[in-house]
Design an enzyme around this catalytic site. Structure first.
Site, PDB file in Angstrom:
ATOM      1  N   ALA A 169      -3.066   1.762  12.922  1.00 32.98           N
ATOM      2  CA  ALA A 169      -4.519   1.585  12.224  1.00 32.98           C
ATOM      3  C   ALA A 169      -5.064   0.418  12.794  1.00 32.98           C
ATOM      4  O   ALA A 169      -6.457   0.672  12.839  1.00 32.98           O
ATOM      5  CB  ALA A 169      -4.041   1.336  10.774  1.00 32.98           C
ATOM      6  N   LYS A 202       0.895  -1.130   0.095  1.00 30.25           N
ATOM      7  CA  LYS A 202       0.139  -0.004  -0.096  1.00 30.25           C
ATOM      8  C   LYS A 202       1.004   1.271   0.182  1.00 30.25           C
ATOM      9  O   LYS A 202       0.625   2.084  -0.744  1.00 30.25           O
ATOM     10  CB  LYS A 202      -1.071  -0.029   1.082  1.00 30.25           C
ATOM     11  CG  LYS A 202      -1.918   1.343   1.399  1.00 30.25           C
ATOM     12  CD  LYS A 202      -3.061   1.013   2.629  1.00 30.25           C
ATOM     13  CE  LYS A 202      -2.227   0.454   3.662  1.00 30.25           C
ATOM     14  NZ  LYS A 202      -1.253   1.162   4.306  1.00 30.25           N
ATOM     15  N   LYS A 245       7.166  -6.566  10.644  1.00 28.73           N
ATOM     16  CA  LYS A 245       6.618  -5.593   9.346  1.00 28.73           C
ATOM     17  C   LYS A 245       7.723  -5.033   8.641  1.00 28.73           C
ATOM     18  O   LYS A 245       7.533  -4.660   7.471  1.00 28.73           O
ATOM     19  CB  LYS A 245       5.541  -4.631   9.979  1.00 28.73           C
ATOM     20  CG  LYS A 245       4.849  -3.871   8.824  1.00 28.73           C
ATOM     21  CD  LYS A 245       3.851  -3.092   9.341  1.00 28.73           C
ATOM     22  CE  LYS A 245       3.101  -2.264   8.247  1.00 28.73           C
ATOM     23  NZ  LYS A 245       3.871  -1.295   7.522  1.00 28.73           N
ATOM     24  N   PHE A 247      -3.516  -0.246   6.686  1.00 30.30           N
ATOM     25  CA  PHE A 247      -4.337  -1.822   6.641  1.00 30.30           C
ATOM     26  C   PHE A 247      -5.332  -1.580   5.596  1.00 30.30           C
ATOM     27  O   PHE A 247      -5.412  -1.029   4.520  1.00 30.30           O
ATOM     28  CB  PHE A 247      -4.753  -2.129   8.054  1.00 30.30           C
ATOM     29  CG  PHE A 247      -3.498  -2.546   8.927  1.00 30.30           C
ATOM     30  CD1 PHE A 247      -2.489  -3.257   8.413  1.00 30.30           C
ATOM     31  CD2 PHE A 247      -3.311  -2.135  10.204  1.00 30.30           C
ATOM     32  CE1 PHE A 247      -1.300  -3.627   9.346  1.00 30.30           C
ATOM     33  CE2 PHE A 247      -2.272  -2.277  11.130  1.00 30.30           C
ATOM     34  CZ  PHE A 247      -1.191  -2.951  10.492  1.00 30.30           C
ATOM     35  N   ARG A 282       2.385   8.342   6.900  1.00 32.47           N
ATOM     36  CA  ARG A 282       2.857   8.246   8.190  1.00 32.47           C
ATOM     37  C   ARG A 282       4.255   8.082   8.532  1.00 32.47           C
ATOM     38  O   ARG A 282       4.864   7.427   7.672  1.00 32.47           O
ATOM     39  CB  ARG A 282       2.139   7.090   9.116  1.00 32.47           C
ATOM     40  CG  ARG A 282       0.295   7.378   9.025  1.00 32.47           C
ATOM     41  CD  ARG A 282      -0.325   6.198   9.542  1.00 32.47           C
ATOM     42  NE  ARG A 282       0.009   4.932   8.733  1.00 32.47           N
ATOM     43  CZ  ARG A 282      -0.312   3.924   9.144  1.00 32.47           C
ATOM     44  NH1 ARG A 282      -0.834   3.484  10.276  1.00 32.47           N
ATOM     45  NH2 ARG A 282      -0.196   2.761   8.273  1.00 32.47           N
ATOM     46  N   THR A 334       4.016   1.480  -0.841  1.00 31.64           N
ATOM     47  CA  THR A 334       4.839   1.461  -2.271  1.00 31.64           C
ATOM     48  C   THR A 334       3.764   1.953  -3.235  1.00 31.64           C
ATOM     49  O   THR A 334       4.256   3.047  -4.155  1.00 31.64           O
ATOM     50  CB  THR A 334       5.382   0.045  -2.363  1.00 31.64           C
ATOM     51  OG1 THR A 334       5.931  -0.395  -1.499  1.00 31.64           O
ATOM     52  CG2 THR A 334       5.977  -0.056  -3.688  1.00 31.64           C
ATOM     53  N   PHE A 362       3.259  -8.599  -9.529  1.00 29.59           N
ATOM     54  CA  PHE A 362       4.361  -9.514  -9.275  1.00 29.59           C
ATOM     55  C   PHE A 362       4.616 -10.357 -10.458  1.00 29.59           C
ATOM     56  O   PHE A 362       3.716 -10.599 -11.236  1.00 29.59           O
ATOM     57  CB  PHE A 362       3.991 -10.535  -8.250  1.00 29.59           C
ATOM     58  CG  PHE A 362       3.979  -9.904  -6.675  1.00 29.59           C
ATOM     59  CD1 PHE A 362       4.960 -10.091  -5.656  1.00 29.59           C
ATOM     60  CD2 PHE A 362       2.900  -8.840  -6.309  1.00 29.59           C
ATOM     61  CE1 PHE A 362       4.872  -9.645  -4.321  1.00 29.59           C
ATOM     62  CE2 PHE A 362       3.063  -8.433  -5.134  1.00 29.59           C
ATOM     63  CZ  PHE A 362       4.030  -8.637  -4.212  1.00 29.59           C
ATOM     64  N   TRP A 371       6.729  -0.816  -8.137  1.00 26.16           N
ATOM     65  CA  TRP A 371       7.986  -1.414  -7.239  1.00 26.16           C
ATOM     66  C   TRP A 371       9.085  -1.699  -8.198  1.00 26.16           C
ATOM     67  O   TRP A 371      10.411  -1.309  -7.787  1.00 26.16           O
ATOM     68  CB  TRP A 371       7.266  -2.695  -6.605  1.00 26.16           C
ATOM     69  CG  TRP A 371       8.275  -3.372  -5.823  1.00 26.16           C
ATOM     70  CD1 TRP A 371       8.843  -3.157  -4.428  1.00 26.16           C
ATOM     71  CD2 TRP A 371       9.334  -4.663  -5.995  1.00 26.16           C
ATOM     72  NE1 TRP A 371       9.686  -3.848  -3.983  1.00 26.16           N
ATOM     73  CE2 TRP A 371      10.040  -4.567  -5.130  1.00 26.16           C
ATOM     74  CE3 TRP A 371       9.477  -5.131  -7.335  1.00 26.16           C
ATOM     75  CZ2 TRP A 371      10.927  -5.910  -4.956  1.00 26.16           C
ATOM     76  CZ3 TRP A 371      10.325  -6.248  -7.457  1.00 26.16           C
ATOM     77  CH2 TRP A 371      11.291  -6.634  -6.260  1.00 26.16           C
TER      78      TRP A 371
END
Length: 561
Positions: free
Chosen positions: A278, A76, A110, A306, A99, A78, A386, A414
């Site tokens: 979150a 998210k 994470k 999230f 954030r 990214t 991906f 990405w």
């Protein structure tokens, strides 16, 4: 899709060519005297300058959220960075708002929260570690109140606080489960009043929520004063203002309140400021940073933590309610891999094509899209691509979204940076510029607290109903009678499922949401409802990320992601 070799996030960061932060600010016409420099590549934008910009008409606001997260990863942050870079590439003056990462997840499981691959904000190591010291200021302000409170108990307790009804804990910005339950004041009267207490993580602190919702120093100080630290034996609330601590707390937060300006790998401006969890708190960056970006850019791209059932719901019903914001478009990030997991595929089997599993997993995405439509807002689905994804799997997603009147756009930011998200950027502009949007909140202020919680559970999660013990129901009644009935609700819930069971992926039905605890965050202005096994102080995994983080022979950081 041919596989492209992409270096690690930190290797990409080390190779980045950053501009001096003054040059990044100049792109937004921010004058040099409005900046407070923190080295060459970070600066705070002064609050006086912020106030001057508020008279300008705001640009478009785009919120990036996601399907319910899985161990497969969605990307998210990214996508937020890649979309911001892509909007700049297609000729829009876009600013990203994120954030600040917490040290707890950075050293836990994470990892950091500065994006990834070729869609990152820089300087990545600084942002993921101490940055400009905002979190340390918030930790200090919170713990100052804790110290003043215990000092008050020691020196006569003139306010009549009941030591058994104190609700204010201490905080630290690290995952440390051993501190969840502690005893303070041991060792005799010289060490204070002995009582049971505990620690929360800094990002779960009410001070963090207040920091992110306050729009000036006066509001910050006033909100800090409303914090309820405990109750008397007659159940009368005692506040930080009663303890005369809120002024000193505001002093510790004065410099931190100014938004932080940094840049992306493509040298586009980004504000990174504030960072409530979150799944525990409201999960959005500061109102100050968002409003400043809206005044300076044509497009502001921000994120909420999230899945959309947590981050987006709180962004819309808490942050937008308080700040008067109105999003122009919502981006929901999904991956083929995550949809397969929601469709019942084990993580080790995700690389194998499985159209049927994607179709089953789409139930999760559909529910999030239905929820966003309920707010009267247009949505775009970003399929974070991906190398193992197939065209057949993409086609299934796009066809299902088309039936719902939503565009689903694959993106490769990405691996390719902003160039990989240009098609997504065009789709977002088309959605954001559609006329006739009628944004509406999920519930009105005057709906009773219990009914607000039921509305969230039934309309957003798809629950059958909510339940609670007699003790918790009495607390709801007490909060309603005490004048907190108009407060919005902040649900603390697992991010992995619409339900409170993290193992129920997809779109579960027929479940109930049990409210385990309810508390008032009077300074932040919302009611926190804890469900399931949510902890306000997380723990480290068996093998924490900290084990791989180190310094090389040249003193450079390695292993950070």
């Amino acid at each position: 899709m041919a596989q492209k070799i992409v270096p690690s996030d930190i290797d990409i960061a080390h190779q980045a060519k950053m501009l001096p932060i003054g040059q990044v600010a100049a792109k937004l016409n921010i004058p040099a005297d409005a900046l407070e420099h923190y080295g060459k590549y970070k600066a705070k934008v002064g609050l006086d300058y912020y106030q001057q910009q508020l008279a300008k008409p705001p640009g478009k606001l785009v919120l990036v959220t996601a399907i319910s997260p899985t161990p497969a990863g969605e990307g998210k942050t990214t996508t937020t960075v890649g979309l911001g870079d892509a909007l700049n590439r297609i000729g829009k003056r876009a600013i990203i708002c994120l954030r600040e990462p917490s040290l707890g997840p950075s050293f836990g499981v994470k990892g950091g929260a500065a994006g990834g691959g070729y869609a990152q904000v820089m300087p990545m190591e600084d942002i993921n570690l101490h940055f400009t010291g905002d979190f340390h200021a918030i930790t200090s302000a919170h713990n100052l109140l804790s110290a003043v409170l215990d000092n008050h108990l020691t020196h006569g307790n003139a306010l009549g606080l009941d030591p058994n009804r104190i609700v204010w804990k201490r905080v630290m910005d690290m995952n440390d489960r051993a501190l969840r339950e502690i005893v303070v004041g041991m060792g005799g009267v010289a060490n204070g009043v002995c009582r049971q207490s505990g620690f929360d993580i800094t990002v779960a602190s009410e001070v963090m929520a207040i920091f992110c919702l306050s729009q000036n120093l006066a509001e910050l100080r006033e909100r800090l004063g409303r914090i309820v630290v405990g109750y008397t034996r007659e159940k009368k609330p005692v506040t930080a203002a009663d303890l005369k601590a809120h002024g000193a707390m505001a002093v510790l937060l004065r410099d931190a309140l100014a938004p932080n300006l940094v840049q992306t790998l493509e040298n586009n401006p980004a504000f990174v400021h504030g960072g409530p969890f979150a799944n525990i708190a409201h999960g959005c960056n500061s109102v100050l940073a968002t409003k400043l970006a809206l005044s300076l850019g044509e497009y502001t791209v921000t994120e909420a933590g999230f899945g959309a059932d947590l981050g987006a719901q709180k962004f819309l019903d808490i942050k937008c309610r308080f700040a008067g914001l109105q999003p122009d478009a919502i981006v929901i990030v999904a991956t083929v891999r995550a949809l397969k997991m929601h469709g019942g595929v084990d993580k080790k089997d995700l690389k194998a094509p499985n159209v049927a599993a994607v179709e089953r997993g789409l139930a999760n995405l559909e529910k999030h899209l239905e929820n966003i439509a309920g707010y009267g807002l247009p949505a775009v689905v970003a399929i974070n691509r991906f190398t193992s994804d197939t065209d057949e799997e993409f086609a299934v997603i796009q066809q299902r979204c088309a039936k719902l009147g939503v565009k689903a756009v694959p993106a490769t930011h990405w691996a390719d940076g902003g160039a990989g998200a240009e098609a997504l950027a065009h789709a977002v502009v088309e959605a954001a510029e559609k006329p006739g949007k009628q944004f509406k909140l999920l519930y009105p202020d005057d709906l009773p607290l219990w009914e607000k919680v039921r509305t969230i559970a039934q309309k957003i999660y798809g629950a059958k109903d909510i339940t609670a013990s007699a003790r918790v129901k009495t607390k709801f009644e007490d909060l309603q009678k005490a004048g907190y009935g108009r407060f919005p609700i902040c649900m603390a819930k697992t991010q992995y499922s619409f339900s409170t069971d993290p193992n129920l992926r997809g779109r579960p039905t027929g479940f109930e949401v049990e409210i385990r605890e309810v508390n008032v965050s009077a300074g932040a202005g919302f009611i926190v409802c804890l469900t399931g096994e949510i902890m306000t102080m997380p723990g480290l995994p068996k093998i924490p990320a900290a084990e791989a983080i180190d310094l090389d022979a040249a003193g450079q950081i390695v292993g950070l992601f």
